[in-house]
Design an enzyme around this catalytic site. Sequence first.
Site, PDB file in Angstrom:
ATOM      1  N   GLN A 103     -10.144  -6.601  67.861  1.00 44.63           N
ATOM      2  CA  GLN A 103      -9.962  -6.575  66.398  1.00 44.63           C
ATOM      3  C   GLN A 103      -8.665  -6.225  65.884  1.00 44.63           C
ATOM      4  O   GLN A 103      -7.834  -6.382  64.908  1.00 44.63           O
ATOM      5  CB  GLN A 103     -10.822  -5.621  66.077  1.00 44.63           C
ATOM      6  CG  GLN A 103     -12.365  -6.187  65.667  1.00 44.63           C
ATOM      7  CD  GLN A 103     -13.269  -5.335  65.064  1.00 44.63           C
ATOM      8  OE1 GLN A 103     -12.949  -3.996  64.807  1.00 44.63           O
ATOM      9  NE2 GLN A 103     -14.633  -5.748  65.077  1.00 44.63           N
ATOM     10  N   HIS A 294     -20.939  -8.290  59.481  1.00 42.35           N
ATOM     11  CA  HIS A 294     -19.908  -7.850  60.340  1.00 42.35           C
ATOM     12  C   HIS A 294     -18.759  -8.643  60.026  1.00 42.35           C
ATOM     13  O   HIS A 294     -17.513  -8.007  60.154  1.00 42.35           O
ATOM     14  CB  HIS A 294     -20.279  -7.922  61.885  1.00 42.35           C
ATOM     15  CG  HIS A 294     -21.702  -7.294  61.978  1.00 42.35           C
ATOM     16  ND1 HIS A 294     -21.418  -5.824  62.127  1.00 42.35           N
ATOM     17  CD2 HIS A 294     -22.578  -7.718  62.274  1.00 42.35           C
ATOM     18  CE1 HIS A 294     -22.743  -5.390  62.267  1.00 42.35           C
ATOM     19  NE2 HIS A 294     -23.556  -6.381  62.341  1.00 42.35           N
ATOM     20  N   GLY A 296     -17.541 -10.046  57.395  1.00 40.59           N
ATOM     21  CA  GLY A 296     -17.060  -9.575  56.018  1.00 40.59           C
ATOM     22  C   GLY A 296     -15.732  -8.415  56.338  1.00 40.59           C
ATOM     23  O   GLY A 296     -14.759  -8.372  55.732  1.00 40.59           O
ATOM     24  N   ASP A 297     -16.163  -7.183  57.152  1.00 42.16           N
ATOM     25  CA  ASP A 297     -15.291  -6.260  57.241  1.00 42.16           C
ATOM     26  C   ASP A 297     -14.048  -6.587  58.201  1.00 42.16           C
ATOM     27  O   ASP A 297     -12.894  -6.197  57.979  1.00 42.16           O
ATOM     28  CB  ASP A 297     -16.061  -4.823  57.685  1.00 42.16           C
ATOM     29  CG  ASP A 297     -16.364  -4.989  59.321  1.00 42.16           C
ATOM     30  OD1 ASP A 297     -15.389  -5.138  60.157  1.00 42.16           O
ATOM     31  OD2 ASP A 297     -17.457  -4.998  59.409  1.00 42.16           O
ATOM     32  N   HIS A 320     -18.158   0.024  56.627  1.00 39.95           N
ATOM     33  CA  HIS A 320     -17.042  -0.490  57.374  1.00 39.95           C
ATOM     34  C   HIS A 320     -16.085  -1.375  56.572  1.00 39.95           C
ATOM     35  O   HIS A 320     -14.849  -1.354  56.555  1.00 39.95           O
ATOM     36  CB  HIS A 320     -17.384  -1.331  58.660  1.00 39.95           C
ATOM     37  CG  HIS A 320     -17.664  -0.255  59.875  1.00 39.95           C
ATOM     38  ND1 HIS A 320     -18.767  -0.293  60.402  1.00 39.95           N
ATOM     39  CD2 HIS A 320     -16.775   0.571  60.416  1.00 39.95           C
ATOM     40  CE1 HIS A 320     -18.912   0.758  61.483  1.00 39.95           C
ATOM     41  NE2 HIS A 320     -17.685   1.067  61.592  1.00 39.95           N
TER      42      HIS A 320
END
Length: 362
Positions: A103, A294, A296-297, A320
């Site tokens: 990430q 998930h 989205g963040d 988040h």
Amino acid sequence: MNEFISIDGSHGSGGGQILRVALALSALTLKPVEVSNVRAKRTNPGLRPQHLAAAESVSKLASARATGLHVGSRRVSFNPTRISSGSMRFDIGTAGSTTLVLQALIPPMCFASGTVETNLIGGTNNPLAPPVEFLQWVLQPALAKMGCRLEVDLLRRGFYPVGKGELRARCYPIVKLKPVQITEFGRLEEITGLVYSSRLPGHIPRRIAASAKEHLAKSRLPDAAIEIEEMQPGDARCSQSPGCGISLVAHLTSGAVLSGDSLGRPGKTSEAVGREAAQRLLEQLRTQKPVDSHLGDQLVVYMAPADGTSRIEVTKLTAHTLTSIHVAEQITGARFSVVGEEGTPGLISCQGVGLKNTSLQT
């Protein structure tokens, strides 16, 4: 010389995500940051091996001068100079999540001077972290809409406690990111999935798959096409620790995908694993919104540097997501607009700053 941007690691969700987002966007923009109160809201605050691996790998990629890079550190300063290309290899040293390290790495990899290939060793399927299948089936297609050419390959699975799984990520550089528009739900087209197991009896993955199918069928959804990956010692991708799990994906006619996953653990029945993944997928489908909560963040980090206005409708605005937006605005200067409340579906808009990869410009 640029001044350091101060990031409070205790803001919002107060976890490792703040550090990862800050490092990724600092490397992208070449703006130095200092993150204090690292993971302040966790029971074991400060850097853990997984977060240290993220910081060290991004530091190497961005040729950064960094301080505070040791386990337990609650303050990290990071001053990048340029995003290079080539091959890297990092071993977390524990079963910490390789997908969370990625990430932090993938955004700057997009803006490197050439192709970047990274091998990460650790956990590939962890609790409280996206499984490798999420990166391959959900994140990768979304980033492709923005022009990002990312490839993620699973070389070996890794479960707690030993880890030793391995992922390989390859990213080809781009001049700039296109804005993304994911607001149309359409209708459900099909559900696919994978049950994976290593060093466990064959009846376990079969029961997980059957439980997921049964739970989805109760909601009158199409029969899910679930593959089973059962590995034993001697298989090249078999993990060193026993483990199992399931990843499900709902494919929508709009081209969007939603996911649901679950991981096995001692004392948790196979039926519970399958049912949990199905329930998580159903919860997202019921919102009639096209962007996985998930996802989205994770997209926030790409919307901020994109060249234009992005709009996504998420199944749930998470802590988040809102925390990522806060950090992205601080570092990039991008402006976000959020319609909705935490814990509910929402619309996220962002006027990106149009960051360009100067090393590729003619």
